[in-house]
Write an enzyme that holds these catalytic residues in place. Structure first.
Site, short mmCIF file in Angstrom:
data_model
loop_
_atom_site.label_atom_id
_atom_site.label_comp_id
_atom_site.label_asym_id
_atom_site.label_seq_id
_atom_site.Cartn_x
_atom_site.Cartn_y
_atom_site.Cartn_z
N ARG A 37 -29.73 54.22 15.47
CA ARG A 37 -29.87 52.79 15.80
C ARG A 37 -31.18 52.23 15.25
O ARG A 37 -31.83 51.42 15.89
CB ARG A 37 -29.77 52.55 17.31
CG ARG A 37 -28.49 53.03 17.95
CD ARG A 37 -27.26 52.29 17.41
NE ARG A 37 -26.05 52.84 18.01
CZ ARG A 37 -25.37 53.86 17.50
NH1 ARG A 37 -25.75 54.40 16.36
NH2 ARG A 37 -24.30 54.30 18.10
N SER A 92 -23.62 47.72 24.24
CA SER A 92 -24.45 48.76 24.84
C SER A 92 -25.91 48.32 24.83
O SER A 92 -26.47 48.05 23.77
CB SER A 92 -24.31 50.07 24.06
OG SER A 92 -22.98 50.55 24.14
N GLU A 143 -31.42 48.76 23.17
CA GLU A 143 -30.82 48.69 21.84
C GLU A 143 -30.93 47.29 21.23
O GLU A 143 -31.25 47.16 20.06
CB GLU A 143 -29.35 49.14 21.92
CG GLU A 143 -28.70 49.36 20.59
CD GLU A 143 -27.36 50.05 20.71
OE1 GLU A 143 -26.42 49.60 20.03
OE2 GLU A 143 -27.24 51.03 21.48
#
Length: 352
Positions: free
Chosen positions: A174, A245, A341
Site C-alpha cells: 500500500r 479498508s 490506509e
C-alpha cells in the site's frame, strides 16, 4: 518523455472554488478555494505554475481513499482523462494502457469482457486508474505491482514528463514513491501487463472455498466471485459513506507473530516471502470489540471491522477520533500499531 502534438487541446485552466462533498466516498462535507478539471494531458504542465500560488496541490481521482477536511488547503485538480486501449501484444502478454481518470473497476470489467485475465482479483476496488499506483492497490492475493508495466507522469518540480517502470515506482505494501512525495508527480496514464498464460490466483480462503470456483474457473468466474464477496462484506459508498479498508494489515516479524499466536489462539496471519507475517487488522479490531460500534455520526461497520463509516454529517476530525480510539485499543491489547490506509488531507486554517 512524452511529446504532445500541436493539435492536442491545452486550454488554460481556470481555478474556481468548489464543493468536494460529492467527490469523496466518505461523504465528508468539504470545500476548496480553488479547483480545476484536467480534461487533456496537455493541461497538466500548467499545474506547475498554479499550485505554488495556492500553497500546494491535491490531485483528486474518485476520492475513494481520502479523508477530506472541511476546508482543503491548496489547489485541487480533478482528474478527468479518459481512454483505454490495447497498447501492444506479443506471444506472452498484452499491455493495456488506461488514462488516469478512468474508473479502476471499469478497467477491470473492460479486460474481463474481452477475455483478458490478470486483474479480476482487483474487481470492485473504488477509485481511478491514476490513483491505483499511488496506493499499490491490492486484494485477494494480487497487487497492482504484479501486473504493472509502466506509467506516464509529469514531474511538477523538474517540469518534465517521465516514464516510470516498476523499480522507479518503489512499490511496497500500500505504498509507492508517489505516496511518499505527494504533490510532486501527476500520473496521466498507466500500463498493465496481462499474461496470456493466465492462471487464477485463489490463495485467499474466501476464494478457495467459493462454490463457483471449484475445478478450473476462468477469469470471469473469479471476477464475479470477487464482486459478490465484496458486495456482501463491504458497504456501498453510495449508500453509506466510507473509504474502504481504513487500516493496513500490520506486518510483523515471525517472532512477534509466534508470541502473539501463543497468547491469542485464533490469531489470523499470513506468511510473507521475507519470513515475516501480515496480521489481519480486521480480526484484531473485531477482537477488541469495535465491530458495529459507533461514536456519534461515525462507526465501525457491522460486517467488516476494517471499514469506518459515516452515518451522516461526520467531519474528518470525528473520523480520525474514531480511528485513534481503535488504534489505541489494538495497541494496548496486542502491542501492534495500526496504520491508516487513506490519505488524511491537511486542512486550511480557519477563516476569520
Amino acid at each position: 518523455m512524452r511529446v504532445f502534438s500541436d493539435s492536442e487541446p491545452q486550454a488554460g485552466l481556470d481555478p474556481r472554488p468548489c464543493d468536494l462533498s460529492r467527490f469523496n466516498t466518505f461523504a465528508l462535507a468539504s470545500t476548496a478555494p480553488a479547483c480545476v478539471q484536467i480534461m487533456h494531458a496537455g493541461q497538466v504542465p500548467q499545474l506547475a505554475e498554479l499550485a505554488p500560488r495556492y500553497g500546494g496541490l491535491l490531485v483528486l481521482g474518485g476520492g475513494s481513499n481520502l479523508v477530506l477536511p472541511e476546508r482543503v488547503r491548496g489547489l485541487v485538480a480533478r482528474m478527468a482523462l479518459r481512454g483505454i486501449r490495447l497498447q501492444s501484444e506479443d506471444a506472452d502478454a498484452r499491455v493495456v494502457e488506461a488514462q488516469a481518470g478512468e474508473s479502476w473497476h471499469g478497467l477491470v470489467a473492460y479486460c474481463v469482457e474481452r477475455g483478458w485475465g490478470g486483474l479480476e482479483n482487483l474487481a470492485l476496488i473504488p477509485g481511478t486508474v491514476g490513483a491505483a499506483p499511488v496506493q499499490n492497490i491490492g486484494a485477494y492475493g494480487v497487487e497492482l505491482r504484479d501486473r504493472f508495466a509502466g506509467l506516464t507522469a509529469y514531474d511538477l518540480e523538474q517540469r518534465r514528463w517521465m516514464e516510470f517502470d516498476g523499480a522507479q515506482c518503489a512499490f511496497a505494501y500500500r505504498d509507492s514513491v508517489f505516496k511518499q512525495a505527494p504533490g510532486r508527480w501527476v500520473i496521466t496514464s498507466v500500463r498493465l501487463r496481462l499474461p496470456k498464460a493466465w492462471r487464477p490466483v485463489l490463495d485467499y480462503p474466501d476464494l478457495r472455498r467459493h462454490p463457483r470456483l471449484a475445478g478450473e474457473p476462468g477469469a470471469r468466474e473469479v471476477y464475479e466471485a470477487v464482486c459478490g464477496i465484496r458486495r456482501e462484506k463491504l458497504p456501498d459508498p453510495a449508500v453509506l459513506g466510507n473509504a474502504g479498508s481504513f487500516f493496513k494489515n500490520p506486518l510483523v516479524s515471525a517472532q512477534v507473530y509466534r508470541n502473539l499466536a501463543e497468547r491469542f489462539p485464533g490469531l489470523v496471519g499470513y506468511a510473507q516471502e521475507d519470513g515475516g507475517y501480515k496480521l489481519a487488522a480486521g480480526w484484531l479490531i473485531d477482537q477488541c470489540g469495535w465491530k458495529g460500534r459507533r461514536m456519534g455520526p461515525v462507526g465501525v461497520h457491522e460486517r467488516q471491522a476494517l471499514v469506518l463509516v459515516n452515518y451522516g454529517g461526520a467531519t474528518a476530525a470525528e473520523v480520525m477520533a474514531l480511528a485513534d480510539a481503535v488504534r489505541h485499543d489494538v495497541r494496548q491489547r496486542y502491542g501492534v500499531a495500526l496504520e491508516a490506509e487513506p490519505v488524511v488531507v491537511p486542512g486550511a486554517p480557519a477563516e476569520d
